[in-house]
Design an enzyme around this catalytic site. Sequence first.
Site, PDB file in Angstrom:
ATOM      1  N   ASP A 248       8.427   0.315   4.178  1.00  0.00           N
ATOM      2  CA  ASP A 248       7.218   1.107   4.422  1.00  0.00           C
ATOM      3  C   ASP A 248       6.335   1.027   3.179  1.00  0.00           C
ATOM      4  O   ASP A 248       6.787   1.346   2.070  1.00  0.00           O
ATOM      5  CB  ASP A 248       7.625   2.561   4.726  1.00  0.00           C
ATOM      6  N   ILE A 249       5.094   0.578   3.384  1.00  0.00           N
ATOM      7  CA  ILE A 249       4.183   0.436   2.239  1.00  0.00           C
ATOM      8  C   ILE A 249       3.872   1.830   1.676  1.00  0.00           C
ATOM      9  O   ILE A 249       3.664   2.780   2.434  1.00  0.00           O
ATOM     10  CB  ILE A 249       2.880  -0.271   2.668  1.00  0.00           C
ATOM     11  N   ASN A 256      -6.710   2.167   2.522  1.00  0.00           N
ATOM     12  CA  ASN A 256      -7.742   2.335   3.556  1.00  0.00           C
ATOM     13  C   ASN A 256      -8.890   3.193   3.047  1.00  0.00           C
ATOM     14  O   ASN A 256     -10.067   2.859   3.221  1.00  0.00           O
ATOM     15  CB  ASN A 256      -7.145   3.036   4.783  1.00  0.00           C
ATOM     16  N   ASP A 265      -6.325  -3.862   6.588  1.00  0.00           N
ATOM     17  CA  ASP A 265      -5.767  -4.873   7.506  1.00  0.00           C
ATOM     18  C   ASP A 265      -5.331  -6.119   6.741  1.00  0.00           C
ATOM     19  O   ASP A 265      -4.270  -6.690   6.989  1.00  0.00           O
ATOM     20  CB  ASP A 265      -6.821  -5.276   8.550  1.00  0.00           C
ATOM     21  N   GLU A 292       2.114   1.035   8.861  1.00  0.00           N
ATOM     22  CA  GLU A 292       2.487   0.267   7.669  1.00  0.00           C
ATOM     23  C   GLU A 292       4.006   0.200   7.523  1.00  0.00           C
ATOM     24  O   GLU A 292       4.545   0.068   6.448  1.00  0.00           O
ATOM     25  CB  GLU A 292       1.787   0.855   6.438  1.00  0.00           C
TER      26      GLU A 292
HETATM   27  N1  LIG Z   1      -5.984  -0.785   8.021  1.00  0.00           N
HETATM   28  C1  LIG Z   1      -5.021  -0.322   8.844  1.00  0.00           C
HETATM   29  N2  LIG Z   1      -4.488   0.882   8.623  1.00  0.00           N
HETATM   30  C2  LIG Z   1      -3.514   1.317   9.413  1.00  0.00           C
HETATM   31  C3  LIG Z   1      -3.065   0.556  10.504  1.00  0.00           C
HETATM   32  N3  LIG Z   1      -2.083   1.264  11.117  1.00  0.00           N
HETATM   33  C4  LIG Z   1      -1.924   2.425  10.431  1.00  0.00           C
HETATM   34  N4  LIG Z   1      -2.802   2.467   9.397  1.00  0.00           N
HETATM   35  C5  LIG Z   1      -2.992   3.527   8.420  1.00  0.00           C
HETATM   36  O1  LIG Z   1      -1.865   3.615   7.574  1.00  0.00           O
HETATM   37  C6  LIG Z   1      -1.894   4.901   6.964  1.00  0.00           C
HETATM   38  C7  LIG Z   1      -0.483   5.426   6.869  1.00  0.00           C
HETATM   39  O2  LIG Z   1      -0.536   6.629   6.135  1.00  0.00           O
HETATM   40  P1  LIG Z   1       0.727   7.522   5.811  1.00  0.00           P
HETATM   41  O3  LIG Z   1       1.599   7.562   7.027  1.00  0.00           O
HETATM   42  O4  LIG Z   1       0.250   8.778   5.228  1.00  0.00           O
HETATM   43  O5  LIG Z   1       1.543   6.677   4.787  1.00  0.00           O
HETATM   44  P2  LIG Z   1       1.204   6.249   3.279  1.00  0.00           P
HETATM   45  O6  LIG Z   1      -0.191   6.580   2.914  1.00  0.00           O
HETATM   46  O7  LIG Z   1       1.596   4.809   3.147  1.00  0.00           O
HETATM   47  O8  LIG Z   1       2.176   7.136   2.453  1.00  0.00           O
HETATM   48  P3  LIG Z   1       3.713   6.975   2.278  1.00  0.00           P
HETATM   49  O9  LIG Z   1       4.250   6.146   3.381  1.00  0.00           O
HETATM   50  O10 LIG Z   1       4.252   8.370   2.264  1.00  0.00           O
HETATM   51  O11 LIG Z   1       3.918   6.308   0.955  1.00  0.00           O
HETATM   52  C8  LIG Z   1      -2.809   5.788   7.813  1.00  0.00           C
HETATM   53  O12 LIG Z   1      -3.982   6.030   7.086  1.00  0.00           O
HETATM   54  C9  LIG Z   1      -3.125   4.904   9.017  1.00  0.00           C
HETATM   55  O13 LIG Z   1      -4.428   5.105   9.482  1.00  0.00           O
HETATM   56  C10 LIG Z   1      -3.669  -0.709  10.735  1.00  0.00           C
HETATM   57  O14 LIG Z   1      -3.336  -1.465  11.658  1.00  0.00           O
HETATM   58  N5  LIG Z   1      -4.640  -1.117   9.878  1.00  0.00           N
END
Ligand SMILES: Nc1nc2c(ncn2[C@@H]2O[C@H](COP(=O)(O)OP(=O)(O)OP(=O)(O)O)[C@@H](O)[C@H]2O)c(=O)[nH]1
Length: 377
Positions: A248-249, A256, A265, A292
């Site tokens: 998980d990123i 974003n 993306d 992510e």
């Molecule tokens: N650009 C883009 N963003 C995405 C996509 N799918 C999900 N996201 C974004 O990924 C983000 C995930 O946020 P969080 O679940 O808070 O996770 P995080 O910011 O990586 O934090 P941690 O996992 O706790 O380290 C959200 O802002 C979603 O909108 C996609 O296909 N493209």
Amino acid sequence: MTDADLPRAPNAFRLWREAQHTQSRTRLGGIYYLLAWLLVWGFSAAPGAHLLLGLGTTAFFSLILILRWLHRLPAGHAESDLRRWLDLQAWLVCGNALGWGLVQAWTLQTIDFAPSQSIAAISTIAISAAMAFTFSMDRSRGALAILLLYLPGLAVLLPDAAAHLGELATLALYLSYLLLAQSRSHREYCNTLDLELQLLEQRERMEALGHTDGLTQLGNRHRFNSLFPALLANALRHGSPLSLVLLDIDFFKKVNDEYGHAVGDECLRAFAERMCRAFRRDSDALLRLGGEEFGVLMPDTPLEQARQLAESFRAELAASGFSCQQQWMPLTASLGVGTYDPLRGGSAEALYKRVDDALYRAKEAGRDRLVLAQPEG
Ligand SMILES: Nc1nc2c(ncn2[C@@H]2O[C@H](COP(=O)(O)OP(=O)(O)OP(=O)(O)O)[C@@H](O)[C@H]2O)c(=O)[nH]1
């Protein structure tokens, strides 16, 4: 045979289909020759006077009928087997046609068979018309079989052509019509086959699309859901370990928010490409599970091996970060790693939960780290 077992290459598919159609369309043909012959012989002026010929011809048509019936398609779809099968089937069909052509010629020149000449003629017309429309898989062999039905009779009429001008002209006209009809039904057959092939390819493409994540081209959650239990069952059957890595990123939302969705993306695509470079085994299944979050299923891979690969992926990612539009930004990921031990058993859901818990603990402990799943309790 299921769709999954169908030959995939277009030429192999055509050949396999041609063999199938040839079998289904020519299997019953032999019976009509036999019945037509029994009528021709039975309604001749003196069937008893031609007992030997009658029984011999009956035996001949019965033999070809049995051979056509027994000549079954080979089980697989090896090209050489199918070609051999088609060749032999064509010999049987043409042999049958030639046998009938000779019967027709015999009725034309034997006085005792004069009463059944019209039965023979009607049978020839019916058999050749059926052949023009059903034996459309192979144009040249179909045309040859039709010609063999008529040529012996024509050969009998030709020496006295002047006396049979009307019959010869009608026969020539009808024969040319039949050959044209056979050529046309062959074209239609080829078009239908093309269409079938296109449908099959389209369905394959649709299925692949349904299992692929459009952004990263990795397998999607749907693919994971079907693959995971199948690989687990395989691991159990072969007594080999199956490892699962969940990635998980970290703080992806920030990418974003700070750089925009397009860069987000791009970051996901770059992350997937790095995964492809790190987990290179053909048997590894790389997946985007949503947002992510990513996963790797590694058949036949013990825990330590999976841990080493996942850890070097994490370290390299943290060291190189992510560059986009001439900007560099840090990029890290948290990972959970666990392995299914076939000796301990357990379900796919249980393994997923253990690894997901490990990923959660990696996040909790500060991110950018790998945590091993608790062993199966
Ligand atoms: N650009 C883009 N963003 C995405 C996509 N799918 C999900 N996201 C974004 O990924 C983000 C995930 O946020 P969080 O679940 O808070 O996770 P995080 O910011 O990586 O934090 P941690 O996992 O706790 O380290 C959200 O802002 C979603 O909108 C996609 O296909 N493209």
